[in-house]
Motif scaffolding. Structure first.
Motif, PDB file in Angstrom:
ATOM      1  N   LEU A   1      -3.393  13.414   7.481  1.00  0.00           N
ATOM      2  CA  LEU A   1      -4.671  13.855   8.054  1.00  0.00           C
ATOM      3  C   LEU A   1      -5.399  12.750   8.812  1.00  0.00           C
ATOM      4  N   ALA A   2      -5.218  11.496   8.372  1.00  0.00           N
ATOM      5  CA  ALA A   2      -6.004  10.397   8.945  1.00  0.00           C
ATOM      6  C   ALA A   2      -5.117   9.235   9.369  1.00  0.00           C
ATOM      7  N   THR A   3      -4.139   9.504  10.206  1.00  0.00           N
ATOM      8  CA  THR A   3      -3.270   8.435  10.697  1.00  0.00           C
ATOM      9  C   THR A   3      -4.060   7.530  11.636  1.00  0.00           C
ATOM     10  N   PRO A   4      -4.032   6.222  11.391  1.00  0.00           N
ATOM     11  CA  PRO A   4      -4.735   5.303  12.303  1.00  0.00           C
ATOM     12  C   PRO A   4      -4.139   5.381  13.716  1.00  0.00           C
ATOM     13  N   GLY A   5      -4.982   5.278  14.700  1.00  0.00           N
ATOM     14  CA  GLY A   5      -4.545   5.380  16.090  1.00  0.00           C
ATOM     15  C   GLY A   5      -3.524   4.332  16.491  1.00  0.00           C
ATOM     16  N   TRP A   6      -3.606   3.163  15.884  1.00  0.00           N
ATOM     17  CA  TRP A   6      -2.674   2.102  16.260  1.00  0.00           C
ATOM     18  C   TRP A   6      -1.282   2.329  15.665  1.00  0.00           C
ATOM     19  N   LEU A   7      -1.126   3.315  14.787  1.00  0.00           N
ATOM     20  CA  LEU A   7       0.189   3.646  14.242  1.00  0.00           C
ATOM     21  C   LEU A   7       0.811   4.863  14.909  1.00  0.00           C
ATOM     22  N   THR A   8       0.323   5.219  16.093  1.00  0.00           N
ATOM     23  CA  THR A   8       0.876   6.357  16.807  1.00  0.00           C
ATOM     24  C   THR A   8       1.610   5.874  18.049  1.00  0.00           C
ATOM     25  N   LEU A   9       2.454   6.726  18.544  1.00  0.00           N
ATOM     26  CA  LEU A   9       3.188   6.448  19.776  1.00  0.00           C
ATOM     27  C   LEU A   9       2.850   7.571  20.747  1.00  0.00           C
ATOM     28  N   SER A  10       2.053   7.253  21.762  1.00  0.00           N
ATOM     29  CA  SER A  10       1.545   8.250  22.712  1.00  0.00           C
ATOM     30  C   SER A  10       0.826   9.387  22.001  1.00  0.00           C
ATOM     31  N   GLY A  11       0.094   9.056  20.963  1.00  0.00           N
ATOM     32  CA  GLY A  11      -0.671  10.044  20.226  1.00  0.00           C
ATOM     33  C   GLY A  11       0.103  10.803  19.159  1.00  0.00           C
ATOM     34  N   VAL A  12       1.387  10.490  18.981  1.00  0.00           N
ATOM     35  CA  VAL A  12       2.219  11.178  17.990  1.00  0.00           C
ATOM     36  C   VAL A  12       2.354  10.282  16.765  1.00  0.00           C
ATOM     37  N   ALA A  13       1.988  10.821  15.611  1.00  0.00           N
ATOM     38  CA  ALA A  13       2.014  10.062  14.360  1.00  0.00           C
ATOM     39  C   ALA A  13       3.407  10.110  13.738  1.00  0.00           C
ATOM     40  N   PRO A  14       3.725   9.136  12.898  1.00  0.00           N
ATOM     41  CA  PRO A  14       5.011   9.186  12.193  1.00  0.00           C
ATOM     42  C   PRO A  14       5.017  10.301  11.151  1.00  0.00           C
ATOM     43  N   SER A  15       6.188  10.632  10.695  1.00  0.00           N
ATOM     44  CA  SER A  15       6.328  11.638   9.647  1.00  0.00           C
ATOM     45  C   SER A  15       6.196  10.934   8.300  1.00  0.00           C
ATOM     46  N   TRP A  16       4.994  10.975   7.746  1.00  0.00           N
ATOM     47  CA  TRP A  16       4.728  10.272   6.493  1.00  0.00           C
ATOM     48  C   TRP A  16       5.520  10.856   5.341  1.00  0.00           C
ATOM     49  N   SER A  17       5.785  12.149   5.401  1.00  0.00           N
ATOM     50  CA  SER A  17       6.571  12.774   4.333  1.00  0.00           C
ATOM     51  C   SER A  17       7.988  12.208   4.294  1.00  0.00           C
TER      52      SER A  17
END
Length: 168
Positions: free
Chosen positions: A22-38
Motif C-alpha cells: 500500500l505504501a511503497t516508497p517512490g524511490w523503490l519504484t521503476l517508472s512508477g511500478v513497485a516491486p512485488s513484495w509478496s
C-alpha cells in the motif's frame, strides 16, 4: 524441518507485505511500478520452511492482498503454486544461496504472477485492445525487473536471518 511458522517475529514479518504494497516508497519504484513484495517475502520463507508452510503462507498472504486489491483479480493460485515450488526447491539438493539464483527465481515468480493477473483482467473485462496489451506487458516486465533487482539484497538478508532462527 524448519519451523519458521512457530517464530512470532517471522510470522509478524508477513504483516509488512500488505503495508509495503500500500505504501511503497517512490524511490523503490521503476517508472512508477513497485516491486512485488509478496514474491520478495514468499521466496525466502518457502526456501527455508518447505513446501507445506510455503503453500499455507502463500494462501494467507494471497487472501490478504486480494482483500486489499479488489477488482475481481486474485493472486492466490499463483502464490500458492510458487510457495509449493520454492519450498520443494529448498528441500531438495543444496541450499539456494547465490544472488543470481534468488534474482532469477524472483523474476520467474513475478512474471508468472503478472501474466496470471493480465490473463484474469483480459477474461473479466474482455479487453484485447493493443494499448491494454502494451500497458500490461510494460507493467509485468517492469515489476519483474525491479523485483529481481531487489531480491538478491532482500531475499539473501531474509534467508540469513530465517535460517539462523529456524531450528533444524
Amino acid at each position: 524441518m524448519a519451523r519458521l511458522h512457530q517464530q512470532p517475529i517471522c510470522v509478524a514479518s508477513a504483516l509488512l507485505v500488505p503495508l509495503l504494497t500500500l505504501a511503497t516508497p517512490g524511490w523503490l519504484t521503476l517508472s512508477g511500478v513497485a516491486p512485488s513484495w509478496s514474491i520478495l517475502w514468499l521466496l525466502p520463507w518457502s526456501l527455508v520452511d518447505g513446501p507445506v508452510s510455503g503453500t499455507i503462507a502463500a494462501a494467507g498472504l494471497g487472501l490478504v492482498l486480494d482483500g486489499l486489491g479488489g477488482g475481481g483479480l486474485t493472486q492466490l493460485p499463483v502464490l500458492m503454486l510458487l510457495g509449493w515450488w520454492w519450498g520443494r526447491l529448498g528441500r531438495r539438493g543444496r541450499p539456494i544461496e547465490r544472488s543470481l539464483n534468488l534474482g532469477l527465481l524472483a523474476w520467474i515468480g513475478t512474471m508468472l504472477l503478472g501474466l496470471s493477473l493480465w490473463q484474469q483482467g483480459r477474461l473479466l473485462s474482455g479487453l484485447d485492445a493493443p494499448l491494454f496489451q502494451h500497458w500490461a506487458w510494460r507493467q509485468c516486465l517492469l515489476q519483474a525487473l525491479i523485483t529481481a533487482l531487489l531480491a538478491p539484497m532482500l531475499a539473501s538478508w531474509q534467508l540469513l536471518i530465517w535460517r539462523r532462527r529456524a531450528p533444524a
